[in-house]
Design a protein around this motif. Structure first.
Motif, short mmCIF file in Angstrom:
data_model
loop_
_atom_site.label_atom_id
_atom_site.label_comp_id
_atom_site.label_asym_id
_atom_site.label_seq_id
_atom_site.Cartn_x
_atom_site.Cartn_y
_atom_site.Cartn_z
N GLU A 111 0.53 -0.97 -0.44
CA GLU A 111 -0.05 -0.03 0.13
C GLU A 111 1.02 1.23 -0.13
O GLU A 111 2.15 1.51 0.21
CB GLU A 111 -0.83 -0.15 1.13
N GLU A 112 0.31 2.45 0.43
CA GLU A 112 1.67 3.76 0.11
C GLU A 112 1.43 3.76 1.74
O GLU A 112 2.12 5.09 1.77
CB GLU A 112 0.32 4.88 -0.39
N PHE A 113 1.44 3.16 2.58
CA PHE A 113 1.17 3.51 4.25
C PHE A 113 2.00 1.55 4.57
O PHE A 113 1.45 0.93 3.96
CB PHE A 113 -0.02 3.27 4.97
N PHE A 114 2.83 2.01 5.59
CA PHE A 114 2.58 0.40 6.14
C PHE A 114 1.31 -0.38 6.86
O PHE A 114 1.15 0.56 7.14
CB PHE A 114 4.06 0.80 6.93
N THR A 115 1.52 -1.15 7.26
CA THR A 115 0.51 -2.01 7.87
C THR A 115 1.46 -2.10 9.45
O THR A 115 2.01 -2.87 9.36
CB THR A 115 0.21 -3.20 7.16
N LEU A 116 0.66 -1.35 9.74
CA LEU A 116 0.77 -1.42 11.78
C LEU A 116 0.39 -1.75 12.89
O LEU A 116 0.71 -2.13 13.51
CB LEU A 116 1.35 -0.08 11.60
N ARG A 117 -1.51 -1.93 12.33
CA ARG A 117 -1.80 -2.82 13.56
C ARG A 117 -1.85 -4.08 14.63
O ARG A 117 -1.36 -3.56 15.70
CB ARG A 117 -3.68 -2.69 13.60
N PRO A 118 -0.49 -4.47 13.90
CA PRO A 118 -0.06 -5.88 15.13
C PRO A 118 0.99 -5.28 15.50
O PRO A 118 1.19 -6.05 16.87
CB PRO A 118 0.16 -6.87 14.00
N LEU A 119 1.57 -4.58 15.22
CA LEU A 119 3.03 -4.12 16.18
C LEU A 119 2.28 -3.59 17.28
O LEU A 119 2.93 -3.55 18.11
CB LEU A 119 3.96 -3.34 14.94
N CYS A 120 1.23 -2.49 17.84
CA CYS A 120 0.45 -1.94 18.40
C CYS A 120 0.29 -2.98 19.96
O CYS A 120 0.91 -2.44 21.14
CB CYS A 120 -0.49 -1.42 18.19
N GLU A 121 0.23 -3.85 19.56
CA GLU A 121 0.04 -5.15 20.40
C GLU A 121 1.74 -5.06 21.71
O GLU A 121 1.91 -4.78 22.92
CB GLU A 121 -0.10 -6.50 20.10
N LEU A 122 2.76 -4.41 20.52
CA LEU A 122 3.58 -3.94 21.44
C LEU A 122 3.85 -3.09 22.23
O LEU A 122 4.63 -2.83 23.33
CB LEU A 122 4.65 -4.22 20.94
N LEU A 123 3.64 -2.18 22.58
CA LEU A 123 3.51 -0.34 23.06
C LEU A 123 2.09 -0.35 23.69
O LEU A 123 2.27 1.09 24.02
CB LEU A 123 3.76 0.18 21.65
N GLN A 124 1.38 -0.90 23.02
CA GLN A 124 -0.44 -0.79 24.24
C GLN A 124 -0.17 -0.55 26.29
O GLN A 124 1.48 -1.50 26.03
CB GLN A 124 -1.03 -1.54 23.27
N ASP A 125 -0.88 -0.99 26.42
CA ASP A 125 -0.88 -0.33 28.46
C ASP A 125 -1.05 -2.49 28.14
O ASP A 125 -1.29 -2.09 29.62
CB ASP A 125 -1.59 0.34 28.61
N ASP A 126 -1.35 -3.22 27.49
CA ASP A 126 -1.11 -4.30 28.27
C ASP A 126 -0.53 -5.45 27.59
O ASP A 126 -0.61 -6.42 27.30
CB ASP A 126 -2.94 -4.75 28.18
N GLY A 127 0.33 -4.77 26.60
CA GLY A 127 1.00 -6.05 25.86
C GLY A 127 2.41 -6.28 26.54
O GLY A 127 3.08 -7.77 26.45
#
Length: 374
Positions: A111-127
């Motif tokens: 796409e014209e942007f990276f797909t990042l949602r799966p990585l957000c579990e690393l940075l969320q407050d219950d990851g």
């Protein structure tokens, strides 16, 4: 496991182009199942080749990078040392890859942007959480998730009490006694067991202050919970020295020198899990209550606009394993919402898909009506 930071996420999110490739595969850590790692990677490279062909002239920039990815297949040692997932990003010039301690579905996008949602579990407050194991003989820092734990190696973290205080004669002033049925282990104590004399207590306090400074430098403004592992009477002294904002009140009690990483994980996760569950459930309940007050929204366009203004206090997003995959527009908006929320100091939680009727929801720092009246 590789260290993936909020700055890494922001850098990826801010990159745009005619074609950017994101790929994820689940990986295995040990056992015969590790043979699947290379097979899954080879399979997804077939999808990458298809994406490159579909991109036409915009995909030509990936040909050199694709050759490099094929060389990874031959790296036996690397495939034997994976985490729970692998994330790779190609922009035609650079390749970014992270072995990550969260399970991810197989994903390949161009796409014209990276797909990042799966990585957000690393940075969320219950990851993720941290565990600090301390004895007089060694200091170990770990980063853990629900399924795994891995040791970190901050350069500033002292190796032991001797190196922290730069002394060589302290051992003779410390008594030793048994702390477990498995043998004996050195412990800090004065002449009365846990009734420390002032000199020894001050020595230990100075030791912990060295550790605190190293943690502060390494973790910065992190808010992930920290679990202490050590003999019981050391914990109150550590709490006195520790300035980290999310040190949990419960600890893994006992000499951590006797425990390997897996044992520390099995003892620490039950301490951390209720903390995570309480925060996540509280966020869902607050969102349900926030709607009538104008502080809860679930329209992606409105969420991104609010996040851009620093108005989102808590962002809730559906689990990346949800049956329905967001369309291109939703994926881009989700990237923006997550990154802008984190950048403004907000919290991000991934919740089960059935808990939300739309892809995301947000709790605002102040109501929409209040904001419009300012």
């Amino acid at each position: 496991m590789d260290n993936f930071t909020k700055n890494d996420l922001i850098d990826l999110a801010e990159q745009e182009g005619h074609a950017l490739i994101s790929l994820y595969i689940p990986t295995e850590r040990a056992g015969r199942e590790v043979l699947q790692n290379r097979i899954r990677f080879k399979n997804i490279l077939g999808e990458v080749e298809g994406k490159i062909q579909d991109a036409g002239s915009a995909g030509e920039k990936f040909n050199k990078q694709l050759k490099e990815l094929h060389t990874w297949e031959k790296d036996d040692d690397w495939w034997q040392h994976q985490s729970d997932g692998l994330a790779v990003f190609l922009d035609g010039v650079n390749i970014h890859r992270w072995r990550i301690p969260v399970s991810v579905p197989s994903i390949c996008t161009c796409e014209e942007f990276f797909t990042l949602r799966p990585l957000c579990e690393l940075l969320q407050d219950d990851g993720q959480y941290y565990l600090l194991g301390v004895s007089q003989n060694q200091v170990r820092l770990f980063q853990g998730t629900k399924t795994s734990i891995v040791e970190l190696h901050p350069e500033a973290l002292p190796e032991n009490l001797r190196s922290a205080l730069n002394i060589d004669e302290y051992v003779s002033s410390l008594q030793q006694h048994s702390t477990s049925a498995n043998g004996t282990a050195a412990m800090f104590h004065g002449h009365g067991g846990s009734d420390l004399d002032v000199k020894k207590q001050d020595e230990i306090l100075q030791y912990f202050r060295h550790i605190n400074r190293a943690l502060s430098s390494y973790l910065g403004n992190e808010r992930r919970p920290l679990v202490f592992a050590g003999v019981d009477y050391l914990f109150p002294i550590f709490k006195e020295a520790c300035e980290y904002n999310t040190l949990l009140e419960d600890a893994v009690i006992g000499n951590p020198d006797h425990l390997d990483a897996d044992q520390l994980h099995s003892k620490s996760w039950p301490i951390v899990e209720p903390f995570f569950a309480t925060k996540r459930n509280s966020a869902l309940e607050r969102f349900q209550a926030a709607g009538p007050e104008g502080q809860g929204i679930d329209d992606l366009d409105s969420i991104v606009q609010a996040a851009d203004q620093g108005q989102v206090e808590t962002l809730l997003v559906k689990d990346s394993h949800a049956n329905r995959v967001p369309n291109r527009g939703e994926q881009k908006m989700m990237n923006l919402a997550i990154v802008k929320t984190l950048r403004a100091g907000g919290s991000v939680f991934t919740v089960p898909a059935e808990k939300l009727t739309r892809p995301a929801a947000a709790i605002l720092r102040y109501s929409i009506m209040e904001g419009s009246s300012k």
